[in-house]
Scaffold this active site. Sequence first.
Site, short mmCIF file in Angstrom:
data_model
loop_
_atom_site.label_atom_id
_atom_site.label_comp_id
_atom_site.label_asym_id
_atom_site.label_seq_id
_atom_site.Cartn_x
_atom_site.Cartn_y
_atom_site.Cartn_z
NE ARG A 12 -3.66 2.21 2.46
CZ ARG A 12 -4.52 2.47 3.40
NH1 ARG A 12 -4.68 1.63 4.39
NH2 ARG A 12 -5.25 3.54 3.36
CD GLU A 69 3.33 26.85 -7.36
OE1 GLU A 69 2.37 26.82 -8.17
OE2 GLU A 69 3.76 27.92 -6.88
CD GLU A 76 -3.75 27.63 -10.19
OE1 GLU A 76 -3.24 26.97 -11.13
OE2 GLU A 76 -3.31 28.72 -9.81
CD GLU A 85 -19.58 27.76 -15.22
OE1 GLU A 85 -20.14 27.53 -14.14
OE2 GLU A 85 -19.33 26.89 -16.05
CG LEU A 86 -14.32 33.70 -16.10
CD1 LEU A 86 -14.25 35.11 -16.69
CD2 LEU A 86 -13.00 33.34 -15.44
CG HIS A 87 -18.78 31.08 -9.52
ND1 HIS A 87 -18.57 31.43 -8.21
CD2 HIS A 87 -20.10 30.83 -9.64
CE1 HIS A 87 -19.70 31.38 -7.55
NE2 HIS A 87 -20.66 31.02 -8.40
CE LYS A 94 -8.80 28.37 -11.21
NZ LYS A 94 -8.72 28.57 -12.65
CG ASP A 95 -7.46 35.65 -6.88
OD1 ASP A 95 -6.92 35.10 -7.86
OD2 ASP A 95 -8.22 36.64 -6.98
#
Length: 128
Positions: A12, A69, A76, A85-87, A94-95
């Site tokens: 495992r 990172e 992301e 889509e953008l939301h 993400k920021d």
Amino acid sequence: MRSDGSALSPRRWWRSAGFAVSGLRHVYRTQANFRIEVWAAALALSLTWVLHTPPAPIVLACALVLSVELLNTAVEAVVDLATPELHPLAKVAKDAAAGAVLLASLGALLVGCSVLGPPLLALIRHGA
């Protein structure tokens, strides 16, 4: 996916390690910032060795930046999967993840300057 037995199972562990190495390879291949951070870590660790400074703070700072990172890349990917889509909330996630990388990088820079700076300046002043 089902577990294949005990958490102490070598089989495992190797399987899990394989997934982790696969993730590291993917991020190294696809993320320019990760590659830059890997080479910056290699430089910092090389300076640590050349200057005979304590390696623990440098190793920990490098591991922190690289780990954050990796998490940023994971955030992301998950956000892109969940919301192509953008939301506004996707942007926040993400920021915030990118901000964590920035904060870890600034901390690592301060650690590097405090640990490596004095012996590096002494070496420069007295000549190699």
